[in-house]
Write a protein that holds these residues in place. Structure first.
Motif, mmCIF file in Angstrom:
data_model
loop_
_atom_site.group_PDB
_atom_site.id
_atom_site.type_symbol
_atom_site.label_atom_id
_atom_site.label_comp_id
_atom_site.label_asym_id
_atom_site.label_seq_id
_atom_site.Cartn_x
_atom_site.Cartn_y
_atom_site.Cartn_z
ATOM 1 N N TYR A 13 -59.227 -15.844 93.801
ATOM 2 C CA TYR A 13 -58.117 -15.340 93.031
ATOM 3 C C TYR A 13 -58.145 -15.903 91.579
ATOM 4 O O TYR A 13 -57.878 -14.972 90.657
ATOM 5 N N VAL A 14 -58.082 -17.038 91.169
ATOM 6 C CA VAL A 14 -58.226 -17.778 90.053
ATOM 7 C C VAL A 14 -59.465 -17.019 89.249
ATOM 8 O O VAL A 14 -59.236 -16.747 88.179
ATOM 9 N N GLY A 15 -60.635 -17.383 89.971
ATOM 10 C CA GLY A 15 -61.818 -16.812 89.309
ATOM 11 C C GLY A 15 -62.040 -15.414 88.972
ATOM 12 O O GLY A 15 -62.236 -15.261 87.705
ATOM 13 N N TYR A 16 -61.501 -14.515 89.891
ATOM 14 C CA TYR A 16 -61.655 -13.085 89.470
ATOM 15 C C TYR A 16 -60.575 -12.819 88.180
ATOM 16 O O TYR A 16 -60.794 -11.854 87.661
ATOM 17 N N GLY A 17 -59.511 -13.557 88.630
ATOM 18 C CA GLY A 17 -58.413 -13.244 87.155
ATOM 19 C C GLY A 17 -58.991 -13.601 86.077
ATOM 20 O O GLY A 17 -58.799 -13.011 85.009
ATOM 21 N N GLY A 18 -59.650 -14.814 86.024
ATOM 22 C CA GLY A 18 -60.444 -15.219 84.943
ATOM 23 C C GLY A 18 -61.227 -14.203 84.151
ATOM 24 O O GLY A 18 -61.398 -13.604 82.909
ATOM 25 N N LEU A 19 -62.067 -13.667 85.174
ATOM 26 C CA LEU A 19 -63.008 -12.502 84.881
ATOM 27 C C LEU A 19 -62.465 -11.281 84.279
ATOM 28 O O LEU A 19 -63.022 -10.638 83.505
ATOM 29 N N GLU A 20 -61.414 -11.036 85.003
ATOM 30 C CA GLU A 20 -60.742 -9.857 84.566
ATOM 31 C C GLU A 20 -60.268 -9.734 83.217
ATOM 32 O O GLU A 20 -60.151 -8.804 82.330
ATOM 33 N N ARG A 21 -59.628 -11.139 82.922
ATOM 34 C CA ARG A 21 -59.186 -11.233 81.494
ATOM 35 C C ARG A 21 -60.382 -11.146 80.475
ATOM 36 O O ARG A 21 -60.215 -10.749 79.557
ATOM 37 N N LEU A 22 -61.484 -11.667 81.014
ATOM 38 C CA LEU A 22 -62.566 -11.742 80.035
ATOM 39 C C LEU A 22 -63.459 -10.328 79.942
ATOM 40 O O LEU A 22 -63.690 -9.749 78.739
ATOM 41 N N LEU A 23 -63.480 -9.621 80.869
ATOM 42 C CA LEU A 23 -64.498 -8.575 80.996
ATOM 43 C C LEU A 23 -63.433 -7.251 81.246
ATOM 44 O O LEU A 23 -63.833 -6.188 81.006
ATOM 45 N N GLY A 24 -62.052 -7.401 81.532
ATOM 46 C CA GLY A 24 -61.449 -6.042 81.642
ATOM 47 C C GLY A 24 -61.304 -5.231 80.464
ATOM 48 O O GLY A 24 -61.529 -4.016 80.789
ATOM 49 N N PRO A 25 -61.124 -5.542 79.385
ATOM 50 C CA PRO A 25 -61.132 -4.598 78.134
ATOM 51 C C PRO A 25 -62.248 -3.819 77.994
ATOM 52 O O PRO A 25 -62.199 -2.674 77.978
ATOM 53 N N TYR A 26 -63.578 -4.365 78.461
ATOM 54 C CA TYR A 26 -64.912 -4.027 78.234
ATOM 55 C C TYR A 26 -65.008 -2.989 79.358
ATOM 56 O O TYR A 26 -65.279 -1.677 79.085
ATOM 57 N N LEU A 27 -64.330 -3.521 80.477
ATOM 58 C CA LEU A 27 -64.768 -2.244 81.758
ATOM 59 C C LEU A 27 -63.927 -1.166 81.539
ATOM 60 O O LEU A 27 -64.130 0.022 81.903
ATOM 61 N N THR A 28 -62.489 -1.484 80.969
ATOM 62 C CA THR A 28 -61.277 -0.360 80.897
ATOM 63 C C THR A 28 -62.054 0.831 79.855
ATOM 64 O O THR A 28 -62.224 1.884 80.337
ATOM 65 N N THR A 29 -62.748 0.203 78.756
ATOM 66 C CA THR A 29 -63.459 1.143 77.989
ATOM 67 C C THR A 29 -64.521 1.916 78.669
ATOM 68 O O THR A 29 -64.602 3.099 78.474
#
Lengths: 352, 54
Positions: B28-44
């Motif tokens: 949960y924590v790991g994927y949360g961190g990845l989401e914050r890091l890669l989230g904007p790039y993936l959304t784009t």
């Protein structure tokens, strides 16, 4: 069969091919679990049985997986403010007593030699009935369950309470009265009765019971859909944890199965629960109802196959359940991305 | 589902269930961190670059 083909060296006694299979399957189940608050136990356990794992390992590992996924999804729903802990604690108490009552009925029917047939019929009727009711309601209320682009900003008190729940709230006012998230005020006895009834069915059918509890919380108590999902997950953490422990004592929990499944489902649950904040509640209900209907048909086909001694029919039932899960998971992702794109397009048009 | 069956204390099983709980929290924590890091790039990426319009 399949497990021997994919066998070999690997991590925790599981081959790399099986690890990849479990991670992929976990991803699909995770999306459904995070989105609906249910769907783990009736997907994972039959799949493990098809892979020729012994029944206690299939059931025990399936339950341990559901426990792990519920922990992750509950944390996510907690962050979104969609878990009602007061409702959850009352539900856990009533459900636990109901489950034991259900199990007593099963043992009684077993002594009469009627358990298998009656449970299968009850399963098909219940899945089909709830599925039809939820689908009809969703289609009727929103012209086909389209996407509400303001769903993410919607306050919990803005969710429409179903008529049946309104009637119950106004008719049964036996103290103590409890105020739940979304400004829902209901008698604690109503919650206990709903919990007991759903626990009874859960114990009787031998399933986690999310597919019964979630509609019951929406239609009988009047809880907003996101809170019903979050609170149901919170309850599954406790029931799944205790169940896993009991199966684990008998060697029924295989970490080589649970760990990769969880690795995939953790990502899927993140996608699924985030999608609930983007996709409209009626859209959720359409998917949910459709999957229950397909589940009912699949269980029916599987039972007919078992009765006729026809392995292809049994396999068809299983393929139907897993196929429906994959299709619904893809539909959730597609609808979410479409909804985000539409919101972005509207935002751009407004700015212009 | 477990019902009212009373479990007896078993350290090995408790460690097994504890390991699953720990894995769940780490993921949960790991994927949360990845989401914050890669989230904007993936959304784009998912929205076909439309986020640049904002």
């Amino acid at each position: 069969m399949l497990s021997s083909v994919l066998g070999g060296g690997g991590v925790l006694g599981t081959s790399p091919e099986m690890l990849a299979l479990f991670v992929g399957f976990g991803l699909v189940v995770g999306v459904l679990f995070g989105f609906f608050g249910m769907g783990g136990s009736f997907l994972v356990t039959p799949a493990l049985l098809m892979l020729e794992y012994p029944a206690p390992v299939a059931v025990g590992s399936g339950m341990a997986f559901v426990f792990g996924t519920a922990v992750i999804a509950t944390l996510k729903h907690h962050d979104l403010g969609q878990v009602d802990y007061k409702l959850g604690v009352i539900m856990i108490t009533g459900t636990t007593i109901g489950i034991e009552a259900g199990r007593t009925i099963v043992y009684y029917l077993e002594s009469l030699g009627l358990a298998g047939g009656i449970i299968s019929i009850a399963y098909v009727v219940l899945l089909g009935g709830v599925g039809a009711m939820v689908t009809r309601d969703a289609l009727k209320s929103d012209g086909g369950g389209g996407v509400d682009h303001e769903a993410a900003d919607k306050d919990l008190s803005e969710y429409e309470v179903p008529e049946i729940a309104k009637t119950i709230q106004e008719t049964v006012r036996i103290p103590p009265m409890v105020t739940l998230r979304g400004d829902v005020r209901v008698s604690a006895w109503v919650i206990t009765a709903v919990a007991f009834a759903t626990g009874l069915l859960s114990g009787f059918l031998g399933v986690g019971g999310g597919f019964i509890r979630m509609p019951a919380m929406i239609y009988a108590i009047g809880v907003p859909v996101p809170v019903a999902v979050g609170t149901d997950l919170f309850e599954i953490v406790f029931s799944g944890g205790l169940g896993s422990y009991l199966y684990g004592q008998g060697g029924g929990v295989d970490l080589g199965i649970v760990a990769p499944l969880l690795f995939g489902s953790a990502l899927g649950a993140r996608i699924g629960s985030a999608a609930t904040a983007v996709v409209d509640a009626d859209g959720i209900k359409v998917y949910f109802g459709g999957m229950l209907l397909i589940g009912a048909i699949a269980v029916g086909i599987g039972e007919v196959g078992s009765y006729l001694g026809s392995p292809p029919l049994e396999l068809l039932g299983l393929v139907l359940v897993i196929g429906a899960a994959v299709v619904v998971a893809l539909a959730i992702v597609y609808t979410t991305v479409s909804s985000l794109r539409e919101t972005r397009r509207q935002g751009t048009a407004a700015a212009d | 589902m477990a019902g009212l069956a009373v479990p007896t204390w078993d350290p090995e099983t408790a460690a097994l269930i504890g390991a699953i709980l720990l894995e769940a929290i780490v993921l949960y924590v790991g994927y949360g961190g990845l989401e914050r890091l890669l989230g904007p790039y993936l959304t784009t990426l998912l929205l076909g670059g439309e986020s640049d319009a904002q």
